[in-house]
Scaffold this active site. Structure first.
Site, PDB file in Angstrom:
ATOM      1  N   ASP A 150     -39.302  26.473  15.708  1.00 50.45           N
ATOM      2  CA  ASP A 150     -40.516  25.601  15.485  1.00 50.45           C
ATOM      3  C   ASP A 150     -40.855  25.164  17.166  1.00 50.45           C
ATOM      4  O   ASP A 150     -40.056  24.915  17.735  1.00 50.45           O
ATOM      5  CB  ASP A 150     -39.870  23.794  14.729  1.00 50.45           C
ATOM      6  CG  ASP A 150     -41.091  22.870  14.928  1.00 50.45           C
ATOM      7  OD1 ASP A 150     -41.820  22.749  13.951  1.00 50.45           O
ATOM      8  OD2 ASP A 150     -41.161  22.108  15.897  1.00 50.45           O
TER       9      ASP A 150
ATOM     10  N   ASP B 232     -46.978  25.986  13.661  1.00 56.25           N
ATOM     11  CA  ASP B 232     -45.987  26.113  14.882  1.00 56.25           C
ATOM     12  C   ASP B 232     -44.694  26.427  14.307  1.00 56.25           C
ATOM     13  O   ASP B 232     -43.603  26.399  14.946  1.00 56.25           O
ATOM     14  CB  ASP B 232     -46.140  24.884  15.758  1.00 56.25           C
ATOM     15  CG  ASP B 232     -45.373  23.673  15.178  1.00 56.25           C
ATOM     16  OD1 ASP B 232     -45.278  23.457  13.857  1.00 56.25           O
ATOM     17  OD2 ASP B 232     -44.826  23.080  15.924  1.00 56.25           O
ATOM     18  N   GLU B 233     -44.646  27.135  12.903  1.00 55.92           N
ATOM     19  CA  GLU B 233     -43.238  27.255  12.255  1.00 55.92           C
ATOM     20  C   GLU B 233     -43.073  28.520  11.486  1.00 55.92           C
ATOM     21  O   GLU B 233     -43.872  28.673  10.729  1.00 55.92           O
ATOM     22  CB  GLU B 233     -43.057  25.942  11.386  1.00 55.92           C
ATOM     23  CG  GLU B 233     -42.161  24.887  11.811  1.00 55.92           C
ATOM     24  CD  GLU B 233     -42.212  23.763  10.964  1.00 55.92           C
ATOM     25  OE1 GLU B 233     -41.460  23.716   9.995  1.00 55.92           O
ATOM     26  OE2 GLU B 233     -42.859  22.765  11.328  1.00 55.92           O
TER      27      GLU B 233
HETATM   28  N1  DCP Z   1     -49.841  17.781  13.812  1.00 52.37           N
HETATM   29  C1  DCP Z   1     -51.165  17.002  13.456  1.00 52.37           C
HETATM   30  N2  DCP Z   1     -51.119  15.641  12.849  1.00 52.37           N
HETATM   31  C2  DCP Z   1     -49.485  15.460  12.518  1.00 52.37           C
HETATM   32  C3  DCP Z   1     -48.325  16.059  12.843  1.00 52.37           C
HETATM   33  C4  DCP Z   1     -48.869  17.418  13.337  1.00 52.37           C
HETATM   34  O1  DCP Z   1     -51.998  17.377  13.811  1.00 52.37           O
HETATM   35  N3  DCP Z   1     -49.426  14.228  11.853  1.00 52.37           N
HETATM   36  C5  DCP Z   1     -50.078  19.084  14.699  1.00 52.37           C
HETATM   37  C6  DCP Z   1     -49.857  18.684  16.218  1.00 52.37           C
HETATM   38  C7  DCP Z   1     -48.480  19.225  16.292  1.00 52.37           C
HETATM   39  C8  DCP Z   1     -48.326  20.571  15.350  1.00 52.37           C
HETATM   40  O2  DCP Z   1     -49.328  20.115  14.248  1.00 52.37           O
HETATM   41  O3  DCP Z   1     -48.316  19.774  17.582  1.00 52.37           O
HETATM   42  C9  DCP Z   1     -46.992  20.619  15.020  1.00 52.37           C
HETATM   43  O4  DCP Z   1     -46.581  19.618  14.460  1.00 52.37           O
HETATM   44  P1  DCP Z   1     -45.017  19.129  14.533  1.00 52.37           P
HETATM   45  O5  DCP Z   1     -44.583  18.355  13.525  1.00 52.37           O
HETATM   46  O6  DCP Z   1     -44.088  20.498  14.688  1.00 52.37           O
HETATM   47  O7  DCP Z   1     -44.850  18.283  15.822  1.00 52.37           O
HETATM   48  P2  DCP Z   1     -44.844  19.008  17.387  1.00 52.37           P
HETATM   49  O8  DCP Z   1     -44.695  20.277  17.563  1.00 52.37           O
HETATM   50  O9  DCP Z   1     -46.039  18.370  18.084  1.00 52.37           O
HETATM   51  O10 DCP Z   1     -43.739  18.137  18.008  1.00 52.37           O
HETATM   52  P3  DCP Z   1     -42.186  18.467  17.676  1.00 52.37           P
HETATM   53  O11 DCP Z   1     -41.409  18.877  19.196  1.00 52.37           O
HETATM   54  O12 DCP Z   1     -41.493  17.422  17.542  1.00 52.37           O
HETATM   55  O13 DCP Z   1     -41.944  19.888  16.919  1.00 52.37           O
HETATM   56 CA    CA Z   2     -43.795  22.088  12.948  1.00 54.35          CA
HETATM   57 CA    CA Z   3     -43.149  21.295  16.565  1.00 52.36          CA
END
Ligand code: DCP
Ligand code: CA
Ligand code: CA
Length: 365
Positions: free
Chosen positions: A9, A113-114
């Protein structure tokens, strides 16, 4: 031999890409917003970096609220197509580390991203080797994309997924079959992947607080409350049991052909005829189903049996052999300029499939 599954992730993905693109953002709170365009900051937070999270800013909250939590933060509009292109390249890197599965059943992208990678063959079931592979993957993504990620490794998808969020950001967590109970059991049931708020609340009312409580709970009672399939799933999951396989995400069906070269070589003139044949076979298959494609992937396996893949996403759907061959040769050229070990096998694969609409596009020519 135990299965070895790796889950990856990306860390604060959209905000991390923005930071990379603009070094001036380093050290500041960065918030990526989905703006509705009605008025300034009407919309919700897509994601934010870890500095912004220290102020309590979270995905999904109104941007106006985030602004109140930290007026100094930098607010940026979301640039989805750009993040997707970065994601495509990362997925290409990841694919190359998965076992050389026959039909793409060793790689599964589950969000932007996963992804899951089956690495059982590659590691021979050895979790120490799996850790090293995890570090190598992190190194390549850091080097090529200047981004960090978190990795979880376990005997199945469930454990790998839960392990990747154990050390965030930039961590690698290995949960071998021996560590399973120590890892899983102290956690609150709400942390079990696949349990939603409603189930977690119901379980809490039944006195089930930790995953250990769930593992020890009477399965008959679980079945009578949640139904047979959900009840048995809960019981199994709490014991860390999950035998689901990896699959390509729906809508991401791919068609591909792979074959062995007459001899191991780095010579384009020897590789082109085989590519030509493979591209022809792929197009034949597409023709029979009247499909066009937008993603082209070249697979190469070298004399040491290491597999590489490189993908290219085109700006339009295309369907001709000429277009496919053009892109494939281009990718091969790039590949040969970066690699020294002779190739043993090559494969051509297409994705982003769609039903053809009318005539071939101009792009095909
Ligand atoms: N995303 C979004 N709205 C949300 C959740 C996520 O648009 N409610 C988008 C933005 C994030 C991406 O999806 O960058 C990936 O989501 P993640 O839940 O993996 O969160 P992040 O990668 O941003 O943070 P982390 O470091 O906690 O994984
Ligand atoms: Ca994710
Ligand atoms: Ca993420």
């Amino acid at each position: 031999m135990h299965r070895v599954i790796l889950h990856i992730d990306m860390d604060y993905f959209f905000a991390a890409v923005e930071e990379r693109e603009n070094p001036e953002l380093r050290g500041k709170a960065v918030v990526v917003c989905m703006l509705s365009g009605r008025s300034e900051l009407s919309g919700s937070v897509s994601t934010c970096n870890y500095i912004a999270r220290e102020f309590g800013i979270r995905s999904g909250m109104p941007c106006s609220r985030a602004k109140k939590l930290n007026p100094e933060a930098v607010f940026l509009p979301v640039r989805k197509p750009f993040y997707t292109s970065v994601s495509d390249r990362i997925m290409g890197i990841l694919r190359s580390y998965a076992d050389p599965g026959e039909n793409g059943d060793s790689f599964e992208q589950i969000s932007v991203d996963e992804a899951f990678l089956e690495i059982t063959d590659r590691t021979g079931g050895d979790f120490n080797l799996a850790f090293e592979l995890g570090m190598k993957i992190k190194g390549e993504i850091k080097e090529k994309e200047k981004l960090t990620c978190s990795i979880g490794i376990g005997p199945n998808k469930l454990i790998a997924k839960m392990a990747s969020s154990a050390k965030k950001p930039d961590g690698v967590t290995v949960v071998s079959p021996q560590d399973l109970d120590n890892f899983l059991w102290p956690l609150n049931v709400s942390k079990l992947w696949g349990i939603g708020d409603v189930t977690a609340r119901k379980l809490q009312e039944m006195g089930v607080i930790t995953i250990k409580d769930l593992a020890n709970h009477d399965v008959i009672e679980l079945i009578s409350t949640f139904g047979r399939s959900r009840g048995t799933w809960l019981k199994h999951a709490a014991a860390g049991i999950d035998d689901t396989l990896l699959k390509e995400r729906d809508g991401s069906e791919q068609i591909g052909r792979i074959a062995t070269l007459p001899e191991d070589t780095l010579d384009k003139e020897l590789i082109f005829p085989l590519l030509d044949k493979l591209a022809g076979d792929v197009i034949e298959k597409l023709d029979s189903r009247e499909l066009s494609f937008r993603v082209v992937t070249l697979t190469a396996i070298n004399s040491n049996f290491k597999m590489y893949t490189k993908s290219r996403t085109l700006s339009h759907q295309v369907s001709s052999k000429g277009a496919l061959l053009g892109v494939t040769r281009e990718i091969l050229g790039e590949f040969l300029s970066e690699n020294r070990t002779k190739l043993r096998r090559v494969g051509v694969r297409v994705g982003g499939l769609q039903k053809r609409k009318g005539q071939k596009s101009l792009f095909d020519y």
